[in-house]
Design an enzyme around this catalytic site. Structure first.
Site, PDB file in Angstrom:
ATOM      1  N   ASP A  19       0.825  -1.214   0.000  1.00 41.13           N
ATOM      2  CA  ASP A  19       0.000   0.000   0.000  1.00 41.13           C
ATOM      3  C   ASP A  19       0.860   1.267   0.000  1.00 41.13           C
ATOM      4  OD1 ASP A  19      -2.315   1.449  -0.053  1.00 41.13           O
ATOM      5  OD2 ASP A  19      -2.844   1.133   2.056  1.00 41.13           O
ATOM      6  N   TRP A  24       3.017   7.857  -2.247  1.00 45.41           N
ATOM      7  CA  TRP A  24       4.454   7.988  -2.527  1.00 45.41           C
ATOM      8  C   TRP A  24       4.644   8.871  -3.769  1.00 45.41           C
ATOM      9  CZ3 TRP A  24       7.317   6.722  -6.860  1.00 45.41           C
ATOM     10  CH2 TRP A  24       8.720   6.802  -6.717  1.00 45.41           C
ATOM     11  N   HIS A  36       2.625   3.323  -9.116  1.00 45.29           N
ATOM     12  CA  HIS A  36       2.307   1.907  -9.340  1.00 45.29           C
ATOM     13  C   HIS A  36       3.471   1.200 -10.038  1.00 45.29           C
ATOM     14  CE1 HIS A  36      -1.634   2.397  -7.779  1.00 45.29           C
ATOM     15  NE2 HIS A  36      -2.103   3.114  -8.779  1.00 45.29           N
ATOM     16  N   LEU A 130      10.400 -20.630  -4.858  1.00 41.91           N
ATOM     17  CA  LEU A 130       9.483 -19.697  -4.184  1.00 41.91           C
ATOM     18  C   LEU A 130       8.091 -19.856  -4.768  1.00 41.91           C
ATOM     19  CD1 LEU A 130       9.031 -17.153  -2.301  1.00 41.91           C
ATOM     20  CD2 LEU A 130       9.401 -15.774  -4.359  1.00 41.91           C
TER      21      LEU A 130
HETATM   22  C1  IPE Z   1      -5.570  -2.319  -0.609  1.00 36.04           C
HETATM   23  O1  IPE Z   1      -6.081  -1.403  -1.442  1.00 36.04           O
HETATM   24  C2  IPE Z   1      -5.351  -3.537  -1.397  1.00 36.04           C
HETATM   25  C3  IPE Z   1      -4.197  -3.464  -2.275  1.00 36.04           C
HETATM   26  C4  IPE Z   1      -3.015  -2.994  -1.955  1.00 36.04           C
HETATM   27  C5  IPE Z   1      -4.395  -4.007  -3.568  1.00 36.04           C
HETATM   28  P1  IPE Z   1      -6.411   0.075  -0.904  1.00 36.04           P
HETATM   29  O2  IPE Z   1      -5.148   0.772  -0.646  1.00 36.04           O
HETATM   30  O3  IPE Z   1      -7.345   0.647  -1.904  1.00 36.04           O
HETATM   31  O4  IPE Z   1      -7.167  -0.217   0.477  1.00 36.04           O
HETATM   32  P2  IPE Z   1      -8.130   0.721   1.327  1.00 36.04           P
HETATM   33  O5  IPE Z   1      -9.414   0.807   0.563  1.00 36.04           O
HETATM   34  O6  IPE Z   1      -7.457   2.047   1.480  1.00 36.04           O
HETATM   35  O7  IPE Z   1      -8.291   0.014   2.632  1.00 36.04           O
HETATM   36  C1  IPE Z   2      -1.590   0.231  -3.508  1.00 40.04           C
HETATM   37  O1  IPE Z   2      -1.310   1.578  -3.537  1.00 40.04           O
HETATM   38  C2  IPE Z   2      -1.777  -0.344  -4.884  1.00 40.04           C
HETATM   39  C3  IPE Z   2      -3.166  -0.662  -5.244  1.00 40.04           C
HETATM   40  C4  IPE Z   2      -4.202  -0.653  -4.483  1.00 40.04           C
HETATM   41  C5  IPE Z   2      -3.361  -1.068  -6.622  1.00 40.04           C
HETATM   42  P1  IPE Z   2      -2.495   2.645  -3.550  1.00 40.04           P
HETATM   43  O2  IPE Z   2      -2.851   2.944  -4.966  1.00 40.04           O
HETATM   44  O3  IPE Z   2      -3.609   2.172  -2.686  1.00 40.04           O
HETATM   45  O4  IPE Z   2      -1.787   3.898  -2.903  1.00 40.04           O
HETATM   46  P2  IPE Z   2      -2.463   4.961  -1.926  1.00 40.04           P
HETATM   47  O5  IPE Z   2      -3.078   4.206  -0.788  1.00 40.04           O
HETATM   48  O6  IPE Z   2      -3.471   5.710  -2.739  1.00 40.04           O
HETATM   49  O7  IPE Z   2      -1.311   5.808  -1.486  1.00 40.04           O
HETATM   50 MG    MG Z   3      -4.043   2.420  -0.726  1.00 39.64          MG
END
Ligand code: IPE
Ligand code: IPE
Ligand code: MG
Length: 242
Positions: A19, A24, A36, A130
């Site tokens: 996450d 970032w 991403h 792995l």
């Molecule tokens: C969490 O996604 C799941 C992944 C990293 C794929 P989000 O970052 O969207 O989660 P919430 O909705 O903030 O909890």
């Molecule tokens: C996690 O990073 C990746 C996915 C859920 C695909 P986020 O995209 O949720 O990043 P934040 O939470 O917005 O920073």
């Molecule tokens: Mg997120």
């Protein structure tokens, strides 16, 4: 790097919510897409680190079913990135003896991605260094639901848990979530009933080997009691070492 002694207790199955890609990117004045993209690099590095630290199984949460609520442009980008990364890295995975499995509902994924997934899974099926699971269009509640439905559809043969996506694998013993968020967000639910939970404020694209080693140290210090008392656990360990 000698920050972690190989003799210490290591997890057999590590599950990660990667996450913080978006935040970032924002902090670095970049687009969410760049976040991403960098996140995929960290994911590959993590697979290498698991091999280096003798962790046999890694599950990464790449796209949750709740993520369909994001802007369609971001969703399209994520699936394109997933497809390109898969195509680019499938031989790298194979050369590193990594067995790839994708967890989650597949029918809603783009056909090109579905095909690439099948090819990658088939190519790497016999690798043993792995076990890499990538959860894409996954949700813990969905998995429980599909497992029960499959069990019923199969005349209730065996136990319903046998139909969960991770049924043939060990339950995760260590969970990491980056970016200072303290929730499970519908990731693996049933199999994480006794998992050790580790949270770090570091954003996923910036997550390094040092951060990883801190999580391993945390795991090494936990006493896994599974309901027993500390005295019982210590006694058990003493008996085992005799
Ligand atoms: C969490 O996604 C799941 C992944 C990293 C794929 P989000 O970052 O969207 O989660 P919430 O909705 O903030 O909890
Ligand atoms: C996690 O990073 C990746 C996915 C859920 C695909 P986020 O995209 O949720 O990043 P934040 O939470 O917005 O920073
Ligand atoms: Mg997120």
């Amino acid at each position: 790097m000698h920050l972690f002694e190989p003799s210490e207790k290591i997890p057999k199955h590590l599950a990660i919510i990667m996450d913080g890609n978006g935040r970032w990117a924002q902090e670095n004045k970049l687009s969410r897409s760049k976040g991403h993209k960098k996140g995929v690099e960290t994911a590959s590095k993590m697979a290498e680190l698991c091999i280096k630290h003798n962790i046999p199984s890694l599950t990464l949460f790449a796209f949750g079913q709740e993520n369909w609520q994001r802007p369609s442009k971001e969703i399209r980008y994520l699936f394109r990135l997933f497809l390109l990364s898969l195509k680019k890295q499938v031989h790298w995975l194979n050369n590193h003896q990594i067995r790839l499995t994708i967890l989650g509902e597949r029918q809603s994924l783009p056909a090109s991605l579905r095909e690439a997934i099948i090819e990658a899974e088939q190519l790497t099926a016999h690798n043993t260094k792995l076990r890499l699971n990538i959860a894409c269009n996954y949700s813990g509640q969905w998995d429980i639901n599909q497992a029960v439905n499959s069990w019923v559809g199969n005349n209730q043969t065996g136990n319903w848990q046998d139909y969960l996506s991770l049924a043939s694998q060990e339950n995760p013993d260590l969970f990491i979530r980056t970016s200072g968020v303290y929730r499970l967000s519908n990731f693996i639910l049933w199999e994480m009933a006794y998992t050790e939970l580790y949270f770090t404020p570091v954003m996923w694209p910036a997550f390094t080997e040092e951060d990883f080693v801190l999580a391993l140290k945390f795991f090494n210090q936990t006493e896994r009691r599974f309901g027993k008392t500390s005295t019982q656990v210590k006694q058990q360990e003493a008996n085992m070492s005799c």
